[in-house]
Design an enzyme around this catalytic site. Structure first.
Site, PDB file in Angstrom:
ATOM      1  N   LYS A 129     -14.315  -4.703 -48.850  1.00 30.91           N
ATOM      2  CA  LYS A 129     -13.654  -5.384 -49.995  1.00 30.91           C
ATOM      3  C   LYS A 129     -13.354  -4.404 -51.072  1.00 30.91           C
ATOM      4  O   LYS A 129     -12.151  -4.495 -51.807  1.00 30.91           O
ATOM      5  CB  LYS A 129     -14.911  -6.545 -50.657  1.00 30.91           C
ATOM      6  N   GLN A 134     -22.510 -10.856 -53.281  1.00 25.38           N
ATOM      7  CA  GLN A 134     -22.664 -10.805 -51.843  1.00 25.38           C
ATOM      8  C   GLN A 134     -23.837 -11.429 -51.198  1.00 25.38           C
ATOM      9  O   GLN A 134     -24.914 -11.254 -51.710  1.00 25.38           O
ATOM     10  CB  GLN A 134     -22.495  -9.391 -51.219  1.00 25.38           C
ATOM     11  N   ASP A 149     -14.964 -16.815 -54.330  1.00 20.86           N
ATOM     12  CA  ASP A 149     -15.722 -17.212 -53.138  1.00 20.86           C
ATOM     13  C   ASP A 149     -15.239 -18.687 -53.016  1.00 20.86           C
ATOM     14  O   ASP A 149     -15.269 -19.123 -51.667  1.00 20.86           O
ATOM     15  CB  ASP A 149     -17.074 -16.781 -52.994  1.00 20.86           C
TER      16      ASP A 149
END
Ligand code: NAP
Length: 312
Positions: A52, A96, A119
């Protein structure tokens, strides 16, 4: 044989478009910023986060990796998220998962400002999606829709069947397909006669987490099959049931001792109209859509300030 839907190529196109947009936003004084929070040392999470951060560098997004220790408490992480919520140059916050067991993950995800929730997991964004308001859409489901759109696969009026009802993949994919005017059926582990329900599909999306479970009996010839599954197969017997006779795979399985398999059996490629491969199908879209979401978040939150600057 079916058309192979090349996710790697589609993801590269999206990343190039995002990079061009970041360039013009940055020239106008708005460089999108993403904070990635990686708690502890989960090896898989470390690989994902590296990917990422690298993608941010490639498209010109400012990124910050924050690495609290394995022993971080819920209170410490809440304070960190609140600080990121306050910082104007941070447009996206990605925590995460999984978080260590002592941390209340739901509390942390709820604390992320919905405007920075790249997200798309916050209930506010889930609500925006289900009521068709502008918001941040979960990356993998958004990627599925991009594959369909950019491959000119008709969605409106089609029968779509989604196998899997997770909050991360199945439910948001089903919602996006509904919003795009497909007639959608959601299946799960309690669905009666799953193969018969799947055979109704013009578009079949598999998000299950079981290697090769969707065999040819589940697929109407000519259907579009989107395989979200990512399963590591290490058992030689299981490998043989999936890839016997595939020399390339056999060679790589021999050297690596494992192979990445979707939820769809490779035999389905013989009858589907179009299909996403694994690897190289849905997988690459997830990071591309994270980049897209970070820019979208920056524009939704700070865009009007930039337009004001440009017109001033
Ligand atoms: P999950 O939370 O475990 O959900 C799996 C879903 O599949 C559940 O709804 C479950 O039903 C259903 N299911 C399980 N066994 C079934 C069966 N025998 N028949 C019918 N339905 C069954 O998984 P997830 O997070 O959605 O992920 C699904 C897959 O996508 C995994 O392989 C994951 O690695 C992959 N994935 C890929 C990406 C990517 O970037 N490409 C991103 C995220 C996930 P119940 O609800 O009844 O239990």
């Amino acid at each position: 044989m079916s058309t192979i839907l090349d996710g790697t190529k589609i993801a590269a196109d999206i990343r190039a478009e995002v990079a061009a947009e970041v360039k013009s936003l940055s020239a106008a004084g708005l460089t999108p910023g993403l904070a990635v929070v990686l708690v502890g040392h989960n090896p898989a999470s470390e690989i994902y986060v590296r990917g990422k951060v690298k993608a941010c560098e490639e498209v010109g997004i400012y990124s910050e990796k924050i690495t609290p220790s394995e022993n971080a408490t819920t209170a410490e992480l809440l304070a960190l998220v609140e600080d990121l919520n306050r910082r104007d140059e941070i447009d996206g916050i990605l925590v995460q998962l999984p978080l260590p067991p002592q941390v209340d993950s739901k509390k942390i995800l709820m604390a992320v400002d919905p405007a920075k929730d790249v997200d798309g997991f916050h209930p506010v964004n889930v609500g925006f999606l289900s009521t068709q308001r502008p918001g941040l859409v979960p990356c993998t489901p958004a990627g599925v829709m991009e594959i369909l759109r950019r491959s000119n696969i008709q969605v409106a009026g089609q029968e779509a069947v989604v196998v899997g009802r997770s909050d991360i993949v199945g439910k948001p994919v089903a919602m996006l397909l509904t919003n795009a005017n497909a007639t959608v059926t959601i299946c799960h582990s309690k669905t009666r006669d799953l193969p018969a329900v799947c055979r109704r599909a013009d578009i079949l999306v598999a998000a299950i987490g079981r290697a090769g479970m969707i065999t040819r009996d589940f697929v109407r010839p000519g259907a579009t099959v989107i395989d979200v599954g990512m399963n590591k197969v290490t058992d030689p017997k299981e490998f043989a049931s999936l890839f016997a006779g595939n020399q390339k795979r056999e060679e790589s399985f021999r050297t690596k001792g494992s192979t990445l398999v979707g939820d769809v059996h490779p035999e389905v490629a013989e009858i589907a109209g179009a299909i996403t491969p694994v690897p190289g199908g849905v997988g690459p879209l997830t990071i591309a859509m994270l980049m897209f979401n970070t820019v979208k978040a920056a524009k939704l939150r700070r865009g009007n300030r930039v337009s004001a600057l440009i017109s001033a």
